[in-house]
Enzyme design. Structure first.
Site, PDB file in Angstrom:
ATOM      1  N   SER A  62       0.839  -1.198   0.000  1.00 13.28           N
ATOM      2  CA  SER A  62       0.000   0.000   0.000  1.00 13.28           C
ATOM      3  C   SER A  62       0.881   1.258   0.000  1.00 13.28           C
ATOM      4  CB  SER A  62      -0.961  -0.042   1.188  1.00 13.28           C
ATOM      5  OG  SER A  62      -1.988   0.902   1.048  1.00 13.28           O
ATOM      6  N   ASP A 209      -5.881  -3.596  -2.302  1.00  9.20           N
ATOM      7  CA  ASP A 209      -4.810  -3.301  -1.352  1.00  9.20           C
ATOM      8  C   ASP A 209      -4.182  -4.576  -0.770  1.00  9.20           C
ATOM      9  OD1 ASP A 209      -3.504  -2.461   1.232  1.00  9.20           O
ATOM     10  OD2 ASP A 209      -4.259  -0.525   0.573  1.00  9.20           O
TER      11      ASP A 209
END
Length: 729
Positions: A62, A209
């Site tokens: 991320s 993610d």
């Protein structure tokens, strides 16, 4: 002999340094996810560099993938810090390009009181819903720009520092570790927070993610062959029972629980020689980009606390010559030798190619390309518009990838406005528009607008570009309207007519870059006027109109609802001619002008309106309308009707709420206006004289559109309340 010994020592010294470096443990850096909190990673890197710690491999998830990928690609710490502090995060975390880059026709969509949010429909008529609140258009472009120098690198082990990024396959729940690929696209996939950012399609997978499965990718960096891992954990802490007050809190807590579970599994695998850095970030939220400097400092301090342990990772003698050379080589801008379009949208490749101004045989011009991509995306045909540079032999090919909107390109918009003069007389309008896009490859559109209420309207226009760039166009239209027009004699209202008008016409025009348009049109209309309020013996009449029309429009406002900079100019010239079937020969012209000026949080909008009827004409049919919020406040909407109107005004407002980086930001404004205007006729003695008006208002720029509550009064002893959802000025 002494000289021979000195030469021997000089030859052996580099070998000794190499041997010492061979005994230095290979260091891997693990950067976890945590949205804005990930900016603390920059402070960690800054402290590691000051300690002389050499990083041999990086794995990130991320926001950790963003910082880690940029650092691995050659960015220095001071460059990363400057990017974090100077970035327009609000722009990056939205999809809309800057308004200055949007094509002029799309700017005009906001000119009615319709709200800015629109419902999209697919070709089969079904409602199209996106896969995320943010499609990530601007973020993807930003990553492409920052990482353009890596365009010829597909193997991440060939970056200045070997790199890995982690994402999650949302269909299977599997962890996906990227060792190769297009670096900007890989990083974008790694940070696709579910429901917030739309997933990324790569290699047949739908990716979100990486924090969902591996927020602290310690296992990934171990597979890169490191001896020691430096792990930076910036994960979001769990809220306690008292902090869980809203559904948003519960949703965020659910996501945090998933990431913390896999994070704790990774932390449990730390070895005694590994180093864990946990900056104190409990007071920072995932959207606190405005506090970037504080988070960078928190990461810096937390790392320096561990100086003693980090010292053993320092090489005997620091020699970054190779890394510096690799970084310098990697940041050369490629020379573009060809441009290729990949397109599955409704418009043709030629339309897309028209907007790309990159010269062939010249280095990639990132600033111009960013603007061009914003203009393309602003056409409203694409789910995303991205670019990449592909190397084929000696050629550097700029590839433009345009993905058609899966949610559909036909749009419905709604709107509402209401005014009340506090004397029992009110006006309201409810409106809707429906736009069918992409009727052919040149981008033809069919726009239909309907309004009911005090002023009823129907307008339908077919807009056909005549070239790939929509520079020239033809636009036939049909129109109908019904509205109340007050007839005044000697400054006294004697009747209110209900005016009905039906017409059609044809416009030929040219767009002027992204800010302007000029149209020449010919039209015909017919209608009637009946007494609605007043003496029933007053004359009723019908009319026929035929006219030539010239319109010029210019719009450079940065925000159509609460602008801070730019101008808005509209000039209309019209001549009614019996040769076109008109009952009367007369001329009209109207000028509207607004200019926005900002000084910090304070904004002034200066401007006005002037409309003139030249020659004799029927008063009811040739009247302009004036009245409403900031249109001579105190009068209800369109309360004054006259053949000539003038209005000058100064509007002031101030933003009360700080900037937010949430997709659903709702700024709050408070302001007021000072206005002076007049309405008068040519064919009788009606003249309102100059009227001074003032207003105060409270405005919310909501995701649906601006919602404003206003109160106005004037020296003609009029006052009114206004509620507008949509149009502000």
């Amino acid at each position: 002999m002494r000289r021979l010994l000195s030469c021997l020592l000089l030859l052996l010294f580099p070998l000794a340094l190499h041997a010492a470096d061979m005994h230095r443990p290979k260091v891997g850096l693990v950067l976890s996810g945590g949205a804005a909190r990930g900016l603390a990673h920059i402070g960690v890197l800054k402290a590691l560099e000051e300690q002389g710690v050499k990083i041999d491999a990086i794995a990130g998830t991320s926001m950790g993938a963003v910082v880690g990928g940029l650092y691995a690609s050659g960015y220095k710490v001071d460059e990363l810090e400057r990017l974090a502090l100077e970035a327009d995060w609000q722009q990056a975390l939205s999809d809309a390009p800057p308004r200055k880059d949007i094509p002029f026709r799309r700017k005009q969509d906001d000119r009615d009181f319709l709200v800015k949010q629109k419902l999209s429909f697919r070709d089969d008529g079904s409602l199209g819903l996106p896969l995320g609140v943010i499609q990530g258009q601007n973020l993807s472009l930003r990553l492409e720009s920052l990482l353009a120098h890596t365009s010829d690198i597909r193997d991440f082990d060939k970056l200045p520092i070997p790199f890995r990024a982690v994402a999650t396959d949302i269909a299977s729940g599997e962890k996906v570790v990227f060792r190769r690929g297009h670096l900007p696209r890989v990083i974008r996939a790694s940070m696709s927070i579910p429901a917030v950012f739309a997933p990324v399609e790569l290699d047949g997978r739908l990716l979100v993610d990486g924090g969902m499965v591996d927020n602290i990718p310690l296992d990934v960096v171990r597979e890169m062959g490191v001896d020691v891992a430096i792990v930076v954990d910036i994960g979001t802490p769990l809220l306690n029972r008292k902090q869980l007050d809203t559904v948003v809190d519960v949703l965020n807590q659910s996501i945090t629980l998933m990431t913390r579970r896999n994070s704790e599994e990774q932390l449990a695998a730390l070895k005694p020689d590994d180093i864990l850095i946990q900056p104190p970030l409990a007071s920072f939220g995932g959207t606190d980009f405005v506090r970037a400097r504080e988070m960078i400092e928190a990461g810096y301090r937390a790392t320096h606390i561990l100086d003693t342990r980090l010292a053993r990772l320092r090489p005997v003698e620091s020699d970054d010559t190779g890394l510096i050379a690799a970084r310098s080589a990697s940041q050369r801008t490629p020379v573009i030798t060809a441009i290729r379009v990949e397109n599955d949208s409704k418009v043709g490749d030629d339309v897309i190619r028209y907007y790309i101004r990159q010269p062939i045989g010249k280095p990639l011009e990132l600033g111009r390309l960013q603007t061009d991509m914003g203009t393309l995306y602003g056409l409203d045909y694409f789910e995303r518009v991205q670019y990449r540079v592909v190397h084929e032999g000696d050629d550097n090919i700029l590839v433009i990838n345009a993905r058609g909107k899966r949610t559909g390109t036909d749009y419905l918009r709604l709107g509402l406005n209401l005014s009340d003069d506090l004397r029992g007389d009110s006006a309201f309008n409810i409106g809707a528009s429906y736009r069918v896009n992409g009727i052919n490859e040149l981008g033809a559109e069919w726009l239909t607008r309907i309004q009911i209420g005090d002023q009823q309207e129907f307008y339908s226009e077919f807009y056909q570009p005549l070239d790939a760039g929509s520079r020239y166009f033809v636009a036939p239209y049909l129109s109908a309207e019904s509205l109340n027009v007050e007839s005044t004699l000697d400054n006294d209202p004697i009747a209110e007519y209900r005016l009905e008008r039906y017409g059609f016409g044809l416009n030929l025009g040219r767009q002027i870059a992204n800010n302007g348009e000029i149209r020449f049109g010919i039209g015909e209309a017919w209608g009637k006027a009946d007494v609605r309020i007043g003496d029933p013996d007053l004359p009723r009449f019908s009319f026929t109109e035929g006219f030539y029309e010239l319109k010029y429009s210019f719009d450079s406002l940065d925000n159509v609802y609460f602008p801070h900079a730019g101008e808005d100019i509209n000039l209309t010239l019209r001549q009614y001619d019996p040769n076109l079937g008109s009952d009367q020969r007369y001329r009209q012209w109207e000028l509207k002008l607004d200019k926005a000026l900002s000084f910090g949080p304070d904004t002034w909008v200066l401007g006005g309106r002037y409309g003139r009827t030249i020659d004799e004409a029927d008063i009811v049919a040739s009247s302009f309308l004036l009245g409403g919020a900031r249109q001579l406040s105190g009068f209800r909407q369109d309360a004054l009707a006259a053949q000539n109107v003038s209005l000058a005004r100064a509007v002031y407002y101030r933003r009360l709420t700080p900037r937010s980086y949430l997709p659903l930001e709702i700024p709050l404004y408070v302001g007021g206006s000072l206005e002076r205007g007049r309405a008068w006729n040519n064919d009788n003695d009606f003249d309102s004289g100059y009227i001074t008006a003032v207003s105060i208002f409270l405005g919310f720029d909501t995701p649906l559109g601006p919602l404003t509550f206003s109160y106005g009064l004037n020296d003609d002893d009029q006052n009114a309340l206004y509620l507008n959802l949509g149009q502000t000025f």
